[in-house]
Design a protein around this motif. Structure first.
Motif, PDB file in Angstrom:
ATOM      1  N   GLU A  79       0.836  -1.105   0.143  1.00 39.26           N
ATOM      2  CA  GLU A  79      -0.053  -0.073  -0.099  1.00 39.26           C
ATOM      3  C   GLU A  79       0.759   1.095  -0.120  1.00 39.26           C
ATOM      4  O   GLU A  79       1.761   1.481   0.682  1.00 39.26           O
ATOM      5  N   ALA A  82      -2.223   6.105   2.756  1.00 38.46           N
ATOM      6  CA  ALA A  82      -3.521   5.916   3.589  1.00 38.46           C
ATOM      7  C   ALA A  82      -4.215   7.210   3.670  1.00 38.46           C
ATOM      8  O   ALA A  82      -3.557   8.339   3.764  1.00 38.46           O
ATOM      9  N   THR A 136      -4.629   2.192  -3.010  1.00 39.73           N
ATOM     10  CA  THR A 136      -5.833   2.434  -2.276  1.00 39.73           C
ATOM     11  C   THR A 136      -5.755   1.440  -1.131  1.00 39.73           C
ATOM     12  O   THR A 136      -5.839   0.260  -1.544  1.00 39.73           O
ATOM     13  N   ALA A 137      -5.809   1.453   0.173  1.00 39.29           N
ATOM     14  CA  ALA A 137      -5.844   0.430   1.138  1.00 39.29           C
ATOM     15  C   ALA A 137      -7.685   0.416   1.606  1.00 39.29           C
ATOM     16  O   ALA A 137      -7.954  -0.200   2.515  1.00 39.29           O
ATOM     17  N   THR A 139     -11.256   1.895   2.679  1.00 29.43           N
ATOM     18  CA  THR A 139     -11.654   2.847   3.858  1.00 29.43           C
ATOM     19  C   THR A 139     -12.222   2.182   5.014  1.00 29.43           C
ATOM     20  O   THR A 139     -12.925   2.677   5.798  1.00 29.43           O
ATOM     21  N   ASN A 143      -7.201   0.445   6.305  1.00 26.45           N
ATOM     22  CA  ASN A 143      -6.769   1.831   6.014  1.00 26.45           C
ATOM     23  C   ASN A 143      -6.680   2.643   7.390  1.00 26.45           C
ATOM     24  O   ASN A 143      -5.646   3.622   7.363  1.00 26.45           O
TER      25      ASN A 143
END
Length: 213
Positions: A79, A82, A136-137, A139, A143
């Motif tokens: 990743e 964040a 993108t990690a 939501t 994250n």
């Protein structure tokens, strides 16, 4: 000192490969002579960051690699960033489901990983482990924890950290499932490779690993 973390099972699962892989990777690194510890974190908004901060205070690590499960992904995901946003599609293990709330009120919009994600990508590829740099990690709690980690590390000069998503392991899948998975051996080695890459790389590689969408 090296700290690896993984999550407890969530979403009705009985296991979470991120924790199993973190535990095995830490043992493997210790066998190589490195000071490494693994900690299991709750899959709960807020509590996960508090548990991580307790581990940071206890172990004072110079390197932190947090891991989480990303069921449906076919590769180990390094990743990159964040974001300061919690938006839960499903409740966490405490029944919390925040929507459009900041991880840290007043915090910056995002933090970048301080791991050499592209050097790690090159090392994972060389080791035959399917991997990617992820933009993108999500939501969810992963994250949330990633953001909380980087927010905490800003006050710990000399410490680096980041987040890695791992796919399912085969034992989690029901018969006939077509969901992608990777053997636990590869998942654990992937986290160990990320650690070794971070220890070896003074600066990240400049190689293309972006996304068009």
């Amino acid at each position: 000192m090296i700290l690896l973390t993984g999550f407890e099972p969530f979403g009705g699962e009985s296991t979470n490969p991120s924790w199993t892989a973190a535990r095995v990777a830490a043992a493997r690194l210790r066998a190589e002579g490195l000071d490494a510890q693994a900690v299991e974190l709750p899959c709960v908004f807020g509590d996960s960051i508090r548990a991580l901060e307790e581990a940071l205070d206890q172990y004072r690590p110079e390197l932190v690699v947090c891991a989480g499960q990303a069921g449906g992904r076919s590769r180990v995901s390094l990743e990159r960033i964040a974001i300061n946003c919690d938006d839960a599609r499903i409740p966490d293990n405490a029944g919390k489901a925040p929507v459009d709330e900041p991880v840290v009120p007043g915090g910056p919009a995002a933090y970048f990983s301080s791991l050499p994600v592209k050097a790690a990508l090159a090392a994972l590829t060389a080791a035959g482990i399917p991997a990617e740099v992820s933009q993108t990690a999500g939501t969810y709690v992963c994250n949330h924890l990633f953001y909380g980690l980087m927010h905490a590390l800003r006050l710990r000069p000399g410490s680096r950290g980041g987040f890695v998503h791992v796919p399912y392991e085969p034992a989690q899948l029901p018969p006939g499932s077509t969901d992608p998975s990777l053997p636990l051996e590869q998942l654990a080695e992937a986290l160990a490779v990320v650690v070794r890459s971070a220890l070896a790389a003074a600066a990240d590689l400049k190689i293309a690993a972006g996304a068009t969408h």
